[in-house]
Scaffold this motif. Structure first.
Motif, PDB file in Angstrom:
ATOM      1  N   SER A  32       0.831  -1.514   0.007  1.00 53.23           N
ATOM      2  CA  SER A  32       0.513   0.015   0.311  1.00 53.23           C
ATOM      3  C   SER A  32       0.959   1.475  -0.509  1.00 53.23           C
ATOM      4  O   SER A  32      -0.140   2.121  -0.472  1.00 53.23           O
ATOM      5  CB  SER A  32      -1.092  -0.176   1.252  1.00 53.23           C
ATOM      6  N   SER A  33       2.338   1.349   0.304  1.00 51.77           N
ATOM      7  CA  SER A  33       2.991   2.198   0.204  1.00 51.77           C
ATOM      8  C   SER A  33       3.976   2.670  -0.577  1.00 51.77           C
ATOM      9  O   SER A  33       5.067   3.232  -0.812  1.00 51.77           O
ATOM     10  CB  SER A  33       4.238   1.714   1.354  1.00 51.77           C
ATOM     11  N   VAL A  34       3.399   2.343  -1.758  1.00 58.30           N
ATOM     12  CA  VAL A  34       4.480   1.445  -3.866  1.00 58.30           C
ATOM     13  C   VAL A  34       2.994   1.914  -4.337  1.00 58.30           C
ATOM     14  O   VAL A  34       1.479   1.001  -4.564  1.00 58.30           O
ATOM     15  CB  VAL A  34       4.789   0.276  -4.066  1.00 58.30           C
ATOM     16  N   ARG A  35       3.650   2.700  -5.413  1.00 55.05           N
ATOM     17  CA  ARG A  35       2.341   3.280  -6.343  1.00 55.05           C
ATOM     18  C   ARG A  35       2.863   2.087  -7.081  1.00 55.05           C
ATOM     19  O   ARG A  35       3.915   1.341  -7.658  1.00 55.05           O
ATOM     20  CB  ARG A  35       2.923   4.239  -7.058  1.00 55.05           C
ATOM     21  N   ARG A  36       1.733   1.616  -8.163  1.00 48.15           N
ATOM     22  CA  ARG A  36       1.371   1.051  -9.277  1.00 48.15           C
ATOM     23  C   ARG A  36       3.392   1.155 -10.808  1.00 48.15           C
ATOM     24  O   ARG A  36       3.579   0.553 -11.248  1.00 48.15           O
ATOM     25  CB  ARG A  36       0.761   1.528 -10.808  1.00 48.15           C
ATOM     26  N   ASP A  37       3.678   2.096 -10.304  1.00 44.35           N
ATOM     27  CA  ASP A  37       4.278   2.762 -11.535  1.00 44.35           C
ATOM     28  C   ASP A  37       6.208   2.065 -10.599  1.00 44.35           C
ATOM     29  O   ASP A  37       7.355   2.750 -10.954  1.00 44.35           O
ATOM     30  CB  ASP A  37       5.060   4.135 -12.129  1.00 44.35           C
ATOM     31  N   GLY A  38       6.068   2.132  -9.153  1.00 45.58           N
ATOM     32  CA  GLY A  38       7.496   1.726  -8.223  1.00 45.58           C
ATOM     33  C   GLY A  38       7.950   2.387  -7.300  1.00 45.58           C
ATOM     34  O   GLY A  38       9.076   1.919  -6.932  1.00 45.58           O
ATOM     35  N   THR A  39       7.130   3.357  -7.704  1.00 41.40           N
ATOM     36  CA  THR A  39       8.170   5.204  -6.857  1.00 41.40           C
ATOM     37  C   THR A  39       6.842   4.712  -5.112  1.00 41.40           C
ATOM     38  O   THR A  39       5.361   3.993  -5.678  1.00 41.40           O
ATOM     39  CB  THR A  39       7.816   6.344  -7.140  1.00 41.40           C
ATOM     40  N   ARG A  40       7.461   4.977  -4.271  1.00 45.14           N
ATOM     41  CA  ARG A  40       7.076   5.459  -2.893  1.00 45.14           C
ATOM     42  C   ARG A  40       6.151   5.873  -2.754  1.00 45.14           C
ATOM     43  O   ARG A  40       6.663   7.366  -3.397  1.00 45.14           O
ATOM     44  CB  ARG A  40       7.977   4.911  -1.419  1.00 45.14           C
ATOM     45  N   ARG A  41       5.177   6.238  -1.686  1.00 42.28           N
ATOM     46  CA  ARG A  41       4.376   6.944  -1.665  1.00 42.28           C
ATOM     47  C   ARG A  41       4.905   7.662   0.024  1.00 42.28           C
ATOM     48  O   ARG A  41       5.184   7.035   0.330  1.00 42.28           O
ATOM     49  CB  ARG A  41       2.619   6.124  -0.821  1.00 42.28           C
TER      50      ARG A  41
END
Length: 62
Positions: A32-41
């Motif tokens: 849940s702390s990672v976006r679909r593009d692989g970057t961290r939220r």
């Protein structure tokens, strides 16, 4: 007649189920702390006053 060795050494099913539930919960939290593009939220800033909602992110959150 005795049980096969691999059955005598296996943990109880409820222990295995609990372990899998913990792993699943931890994985869900991490994903849940990672976006679909692989970057961290970024984590939401903590509000110093308990019981109050966190302020909206810059830009309105859209």
């Amino acid at each position: 007649m005795t049980e096969p060795e691999h059955l005598r050494e296996s943990p109880p099913l409820d222990t295995t189920a609990q372990l899998l539930s913990r792993i699943t919960a931890q994985l869900g939290t991490q994903l849940s702390s990672v976006r679909r593009d692989g970057t961290r939220r970024r984590p939401a800033p903590a509000d110093p006053r308990p019981g109050r909602p966190a302020p909206p992110p810059p830009g309105g959150g859209n």
